[in-house]
Motif scaffolding. Sequence first.
Motif, PDB file in Angstrom:
ATOM      1  N   THR A  53       0.838  -1.190   0.000  1.00 16.76           N
ATOM      2  CA  THR A  53       0.000   0.000   0.000  1.00 16.76           C
ATOM      3  C   THR A  53       0.876   1.244   0.000  1.00 16.76           C
ATOM      4  N   VAL A  54       0.339   2.254  -0.621  1.00 20.69           N
ATOM      5  CA  VAL A  54       1.040   3.525  -0.683  1.00 20.69           C
ATOM      6  C   VAL A  54       0.240   4.517   0.145  1.00 20.69           C
ATOM      7  N   ARG A  85      10.132   6.162  -4.489  1.00 21.67           N
ATOM      8  CA  ARG A  85      10.671   5.022  -3.737  1.00 21.67           C
ATOM      9  C   ARG A  85      11.613   4.205  -4.591  1.00 21.67           C
ATOM     10  N   ILE A 120       4.676   8.577  -5.840  1.00 20.00           N
ATOM     11  CA  ILE A 120       5.389   8.164  -4.631  1.00 20.00           C
ATOM     12  C   ILE A 120       6.159   6.870  -4.887  1.00 20.00           C
ATOM     13  N   LEU A 121       5.524   5.966  -5.614  1.00 19.08           N
ATOM     14  CA  LEU A 121       6.181   4.705  -5.961  1.00 19.08           C
ATOM     15  C   LEU A 121       7.442   4.959  -6.787  1.00 19.08           C
ATOM     16  N   SER A 136      -4.528   6.718   1.471  1.00 13.51           N
ATOM     17  CA  SER A 136      -3.758   5.560   1.023  1.00 13.51           C
ATOM     18  C   SER A 136      -4.421   4.833  -0.141  1.00 13.51           C
ATOM     19  N   PRO A 145      -0.067   8.274  -5.717  1.00 14.24           N
ATOM     20  CA  PRO A 145       0.571   6.993  -5.393  1.00 14.24           C
ATOM     21  C   PRO A 145       1.565   6.552  -6.470  1.00 14.24           C
ATOM     22  N   LYS A 146       1.245   6.808  -7.720  1.00 17.82           N
ATOM     23  CA  LYS A 146       2.183   6.431  -8.794  1.00 17.82           C
ATOM     24  C   LYS A 146       3.497   7.180  -8.622  1.00 17.82           C
ATOM     25  N   TRP A 187       0.250   8.410   2.284  1.00 17.35           N
ATOM     26  CA  TRP A 187       0.944   9.664   2.596  1.00 17.35           C
ATOM     27  C   TRP A 187       0.023  10.503   3.452  1.00 17.35           C
ATOM     28  N   SER A 228      -1.608  -0.633  -4.007  1.00 17.04           N
ATOM     29  CA  SER A 228      -0.962  -0.531  -5.317  1.00 17.04           C
ATOM     30  C   SER A 228      -1.512  -1.558  -6.309  1.00 17.04           C
TER      31      SER A 228
END
Length: 493
Positions: free
Chosen positions: A164-165, A230, A226-227, A176, A223-224, A167, A179
């Motif tokens: 899971t992503v 990472r 943030i991934l 959240s 989320p994309k 923030w 993914s």
Amino acid sequence: MPNPPSGTATPGRVRVRFAPSPTGFLHVGGARTALFNWLFARRHGGTFVLRIEDTDQERSTEESVRTILEGLGWLGIDWDEGPFFQSRNVQAHRALALRLLEERKAYYCFCSAAELEARRAAAEKAGSAWKYDRLCVNLSPEEARRRLQGGEPAAVRFLVPEGTVAWDDLVHGPTSFDSAVLEDIVLLRSNGSPTYNLSCVSDDVAMRVTHVIRGDDHISNTPKQILLYRAAGLEPPRFAHLPLILGPDKKRLSKRHGAVSVTEYRDKGYLPEAMFNFLALLGWSPGEGREKMTRDEMIAAFRLEDINKKGSVFDEQKLEWLNSQYINDLAPERIVALVRPQLEAAGLLSADIEEGGARRAWFLKVITTLKARSKRLPDFVRDARPFLTDDFEYSEDAVKRYLGTDGNRMRALRAAFETVEPFTEEATEKALRALAESRGDKAADYIHPLRVALVGTAVSPGVFTILILIGKERALRRIDRLIAFLDSRATAT
RNA sequence: GGCGCUAUCGUCUAGGGGUUAGGACGGAUGGUUCUCAGCCAUCAGACCGGGGUUCGAAUCCCCGUAGCGCUACCA
């Protein structure tokens, strides 16, 4: 001096950016996003960067860049760095994708648009939600290289990891995504060009952006991104997603709602400080019921935590009210400077009302008497006309409401005014009222036609005020003109 | 369809376990007055629904519902 930054800011210098794509004008939603970024940067003594996202070569135009800069300039939103053009950074974007490819965090995808479309249609027909099926995920690097060398076009896809992503959104709080709902997004198109999420992350990293403040239509991109941070081993910035600006139908504000470009509002006669203030209040409130605020007050009060989560309807009536408030605060000289081009266009500008002209002071008085009743700049041009020229018509409404069938009263009034000396508000009013009384009429029976004679309309500032402004000689001529009009009407019927 | 976000007067919003739920725009009424605007005063107008938790819920939790957003080799 603003207070020290509140707890929302991460330690270190705040760096924010506004990143419009130059595919049209600066619309009010974008302007508000820019505004909030600007306010945040100024509040924290940070840096506001302007980045033009022009990677869509098909739709981006230089003209659009110009109007966006023009719109920001008009609103007084200045930037500390830029404008940078995203298209200049494609090498860096590509390098990031290639790095992920090398680290097996991304892979080549040879599926053509047509194949993809077919599989998607099939999936939808079967009633299941389509997500890229990872057909190419297990291609060996050797095979991929071979097909590439064979001239086969390939896109680069990001291999979305499981998990899971989450923030902590600065306006929405904890947010959240699983993914699993994300598909392996394309990073590089088969023609080699980078896509939005890649470019955005790459540039935000390069520009050391600390806070991404943008519309909440970007929540699902977050989320994309943030991934991607990472995968690249980088610390993501903080995110703050702003509620959308809505039309009266509660749908995202768009062209079919009418004016959406900030320059349109400028052209409609809104003041930039009013627009700025109004936009700031759309989705943000400093509390305490404060409405009209200076820029410095807004900067001092601005906190991302005070931004609300609900989309807000753009209410032009309230904008108009705020505008009238700002107009009221303007010195007449400033107003003249602002309406000068329109005055000129209307053929109402003459040397004697320009700065240093013989009738300058008089004209400033005209503007001052018009000020309280003006909501937008063009109101001045419309209402100043009868003061600047004899060339005006009697409005149909005024004729119907206030003009009798003969000119006798006006003849009497004209005679009475002729002897008034000095020709002041008090003296003319006294003369008119005395005349009315002596003839057994109401004062209004003279006042209303007089207004029509003077300015041609049923509404205006106080008649005696405008009477003096217009001056005895011109006023008498205008009364004559009305008498003639009335007489010709009488004989015509 | 999937995922996400949101929910206080018509609109912008304040508030946030006990309030007459406050303000602003707009509306209505009255006052000022020669009209309109302005200004002043007054009024109408809201916690999406249902369940919990609690002595007490608009506020906290859950479930609905509705609206919106995203769902591209656009940005």
